[in-house]
Design an enzyme around this catalytic site. Structure first.
Site, PDB file in Angstrom:
ATOM      1  N   ARG B 145       0.842  -1.205   0.000  1.00 30.16           N
ATOM      2  CA  ARG B 145       0.000   0.000   0.000  1.00 30.16           C
ATOM      3  C   ARG B 145       0.870   1.246   0.000  1.00 30.16           C
ATOM      4  O   ARG B 145       0.597   2.210  -0.689  1.00 30.16           O
ATOM      5  CB  ARG B 145      -0.932   0.000   1.215  1.00 30.16           C
ATOM      6  CG  ARG B 145      -2.289  -0.642   0.956  1.00 30.16           C
ATOM      7  CD  ARG B 145      -2.207  -2.113   0.531  1.00 30.16           C
ATOM      8  NE  ARG B 145      -3.510  -2.767   0.498  1.00 30.16           N
ATOM      9  CZ  ARG B 145      -3.908  -3.671   1.399  1.00 30.16           C
ATOM     10  NH1 ARG B 145      -3.096  -4.046   2.379  1.00 30.16           N
ATOM     11  NH2 ARG B 145      -5.106  -4.222   1.290  1.00 30.16           N
ATOM     12  N   ASP B 174      -0.020  -6.054  -3.744  1.00 28.71           N
ATOM     13  CA  ASP B 174      -1.437  -5.807  -3.479  1.00 28.71           C
ATOM     14  C   ASP B 174      -2.005  -5.009  -4.646  1.00 28.71           C
ATOM     15  O   ASP B 174      -1.298  -4.727  -5.612  1.00 28.71           O
ATOM     16  CB  ASP B 174      -1.620  -5.078  -2.137  1.00 28.71           C
ATOM     17  CG  ASP B 174      -2.901  -5.526  -1.438  1.00 28.71           C
ATOM     18  OD1 ASP B 174      -3.986  -5.361  -2.040  1.00 28.71           O
ATOM     19  OD2 ASP B 174      -2.819  -6.063  -0.329  1.00 28.71           O
ATOM     20  N   HIS B 245      -6.555  -9.002  -4.424  1.00 26.06           N
ATOM     21  CA  HIS B 245      -5.449  -8.087  -4.115  1.00 26.06           C
ATOM     22  C   HIS B 245      -4.397  -8.086  -5.219  1.00 26.06           C
ATOM     23  O   HIS B 245      -3.200  -8.035  -4.947  1.00 26.06           O
ATOM     24  CB  HIS B 245      -4.802  -8.466  -2.775  1.00 26.06           C
ATOM     25  CG  HIS B 245      -5.721  -8.279  -1.604  1.00 26.06           C
ATOM     26  ND1 HIS B 245      -5.945  -7.054  -1.028  1.00 26.06           N
ATOM     27  CD2 HIS B 245      -6.509  -9.154  -0.928  1.00 26.06           C
ATOM     28  CE1 HIS B 245      -6.811  -7.183  -0.028  1.00 26.06           C
ATOM     29  NE2 HIS B 245      -7.182  -8.447   0.052  1.00 26.06           N
ATOM     30  N   ASP B 311      -7.186 -13.991   0.815  1.00 24.68           N
ATOM     31  CA  ASP B 311      -8.440 -13.476   1.370  1.00 24.68           C
ATOM     32  C   ASP B 311      -9.051 -12.424   0.445  1.00 24.68           C
ATOM     33  O   ASP B 311      -8.457 -12.012  -0.545  1.00 24.68           O
ATOM     34  CB  ASP B 311      -8.214 -12.896   2.767  1.00 24.68           C
ATOM     35  CG  ASP B 311      -7.524 -11.547   2.721  1.00 24.68           C
ATOM     36  OD1 ASP B 311      -6.795 -11.281   1.737  1.00 24.68           O
ATOM     37  OD2 ASP B 311      -7.702 -10.756   3.659  1.00 24.68           O
ATOM     38  N   GLU B 312     -10.259 -12.016   0.789  1.00 14.76           N
ATOM     39  CA  GLU B 312     -10.933 -10.880   0.162  1.00 14.76           C
ATOM     40  C   GLU B 312     -10.925 -10.952  -1.366  1.00 14.76           C
ATOM     41  O   GLU B 312     -10.569  -9.998  -2.040  1.00 14.76           O
ATOM     42  CB  GLU B 312     -10.296  -9.566   0.642  1.00 14.76           C
ATOM     43  CG  GLU B 312     -10.478  -9.370   2.143  1.00 14.76           C
ATOM     44  CD  GLU B 312      -9.904  -8.046   2.641  1.00 14.76           C
ATOM     45  OE1 GLU B 312     -10.400  -7.564   3.668  1.00 14.76           O
ATOM     46  OE2 GLU B 312      -8.982  -7.508   2.016  1.00 14.76           O
TER      47      GLU B 312
END
Lengths: 356, 356
Positions: B145, B174, B245, B311-312
């Site tokens: 990030r 990401d 991501h 994840d996500e």
């Protein structure tokens, strides 16, 4: 051929080919060169993974020594198939020689851990003789407009040493920030080290970075920076900028400004660029205040030279200030320009009287 | 009493009072503890200005040794008026003991140069016995990030060691950035490591930082980080985040995304926060691509564990994608959730087959 920066005065091959330093190589540090040996072990040792222990009982050693026939900052490196020798006119010369020695090992010698474990560390069999053309090889670091955390300053000092620069001109105060703790005047850093936002781009730009920016060095941080520099034969020349470039100080202590011209209590640390009209008042109070600042500064910085700024002092407020005009008259000065010279002259004399 | 962080299992006074380390103190490093001696010399030596040379011929020495009766990561420090001893069940235990030893010297021992030259370095005469409750003491660093320059990562590793943490979970990719050079796929860093602007504040905020942000680690930078960590007994666990991501990778190589749902060539490295709908396509091409990424990664990171994210992963695109739906059918899966598990399972198996 290996490129060296800065280019040395003399550089030639002693013999064809290369020789190695390896796990068995020792450091034979002559009197006065112990600090250089420690620097080599800490930096080249970390990059290469080689232990470089003290030792003189083997041909596989690096010899560090002082040769008074060389210039104080000069050095000679001889790599010729026997023990590599780094000799200098003083510990400082040997240290600059060690910088060149590191360059001869190649770029991997500038890492902080070995990137290719077990690699050969080849030294070209060269003779280098070098000494500086200029005794003052300075670099100015402005940590006032944007703060640089201490680790960044230490990294900067390492890079200066690698380039054989020996004076860090440390610009510690300006309109946009005050970066050094002064115990007598805590608001200089409590208030003066942070601004609420920052102009983004040129000062005519409409953009703002809408976040606080700031930071400062504690007195121990300064001691650490000065000591770290000294180990690298670098002098740190501090600058406290007067009588212009002082808005951060005035924001912290409004009585330092021209209170008979503007409401200095409304000033903040400046958030944009250019030349601020908010300059110091030429009062005894201001002089005594800054003497207090310089007293603490002299304890922190052993440098013979101390920078007092002096440029870009706008005269608008002094022209309108009855106090400033009275001072000009009292001193018999021709005008505001001479008042600026008088202000600087005061600290010139004050510092000279203290051996700076 | 001296505060230690983390608190050791046992800590008591061996004798009243303090004893000194000074210019004459030597390091008596037993077999296997040479690396700890070098760490002490490079860090505590730099902070104190003490040379700490090798030597065992004096009572004024610090003894480092391995005691197989202690737990591998356990250590015992005894300071009792005789030579201070730091013993551990392995080199790792001795290293954690050295961290505690540094804390016993006080905060100035964490500086990089001496701030009070000539000061006494007092050690409290204590006995410390310690060993970790957890073998995995991890910290996650998200450099995706926001990029953290290499020097910041090295500093972070030093701080981890000081706190006896031993696993750096290195979040390298990401939606907002790809931070590790992959030679086979140069656009991952050419394109994927920079974004044009960044949402400022929460993702619902209307504010933007209107400047490019980015950066990445070369493979040599990674080797340096891994080696620097290993010297501090820290394992670096790399993470390549799939199949969610992944927008930075898709921006670099649009064929990795769900090209039958959206125009992936129009995607950029993501400039805001949240969970991106732009996930990897579950195609053979994507699997082969990431196998190529992991092949280079395994060469760089010796860690037994490799993190594949997982994840996500929003299912919107997979629901609309004929390709994804065909894959679900072909594999006999119940739906998109099982497709995500299949994707992760593929790399689980792939890594396990390579001993990770």
């Amino acid at each position: 051929m290996t490129e060296l920066i800065p280019a040395p005065r003399t550089f030639f091959w002693s013999a064809p080919g290369y020789q190695c330093v390896d796990e068995e190589t020792t450091l034979d540090a002559g009197p006065g060169t112990e600090g250089v040996a420690r620097w080599l072990r800490a930096t080249v040792g970390a990059a290469t993974g080689l232990p470089l222990p003290d030792g003189r009982d083997t041909e596989n050693r690096i010899v560090l020594g002082i040769d008074p026939d060389l210039p104080a900052e000069g050095y000679r490196i001889v790599i010729d198939g026997f023990a590599p020798r780094i000799q200098g006119g003083s510990a400082t010369g040997v240290f600059w020689g060690a910088q060149t020695f590191r360059q001869l090992l190649g770029p991997d010698a500038f890492r902080r851990a070995p990137v290719r474990p077990g690699q050969d560390w080849d030294l070209p069999q060269v003779t280098v003789e070098d000494s500086p053309r200029f005794p003052w090889r300075g670099l100015m670091l402005d940590v006032a407009r944007h703060f640089m955390p201490k680790d960044g300053v230490l990294r900067y000092l390492g890079l200066m040493a690698a380039h054989k620069l020996n004076v860090l001109h440390f610009h510690l105060t300006d309109d946009q920030g005050w970066r050094v703790e002064i115990r007598k005047y805590p608001r200089l850093t409590e208030v003066g080290s942070w601004r609420a936002r920052t102009k983004f781009g040129h000062r005519a730009s409409p953009l703002w970075e809408e976040k606080p920016h700031g930071g400062y060095y504690t007195q121990d941080d300064i001691r650490e920076i000065v000591a770290y520099a000294a180990e690298r034969h670098i002098t740190v020349v501090p600058e406290i900028d007067v009588p212009g470039h002082s808005q951060a100080a005035i924001a912290a202590y409004p009585e330092l400004g021209n209170t008979d011209v503007i409401d200095t209590t409304s000033l903040t640390v400046w958030d944009t660029w250019g030349i601020s009209a908010n300059v110091l008042a030429p009062t005894d109070n201001t002089l005594r205040f800054y003497e207090g600042v310089f007293e603490e500064l002299l304890d922190l910085f052993p440098s013979e030279f101390v920078h007092v700024g002096g440029d870009e002092c706008l005269k608008d407020q002094w022209r309108q200030s009855p106090t400033a005009q009275a001072r000009i008259k009292e001193l018999g000065l021709a005008g505001e320009d001479e008042l600026q010279a008088w202000f600087i002259g005061h600290f010139d004399n004050w510092l000279s009287a203290r051996g700076r």
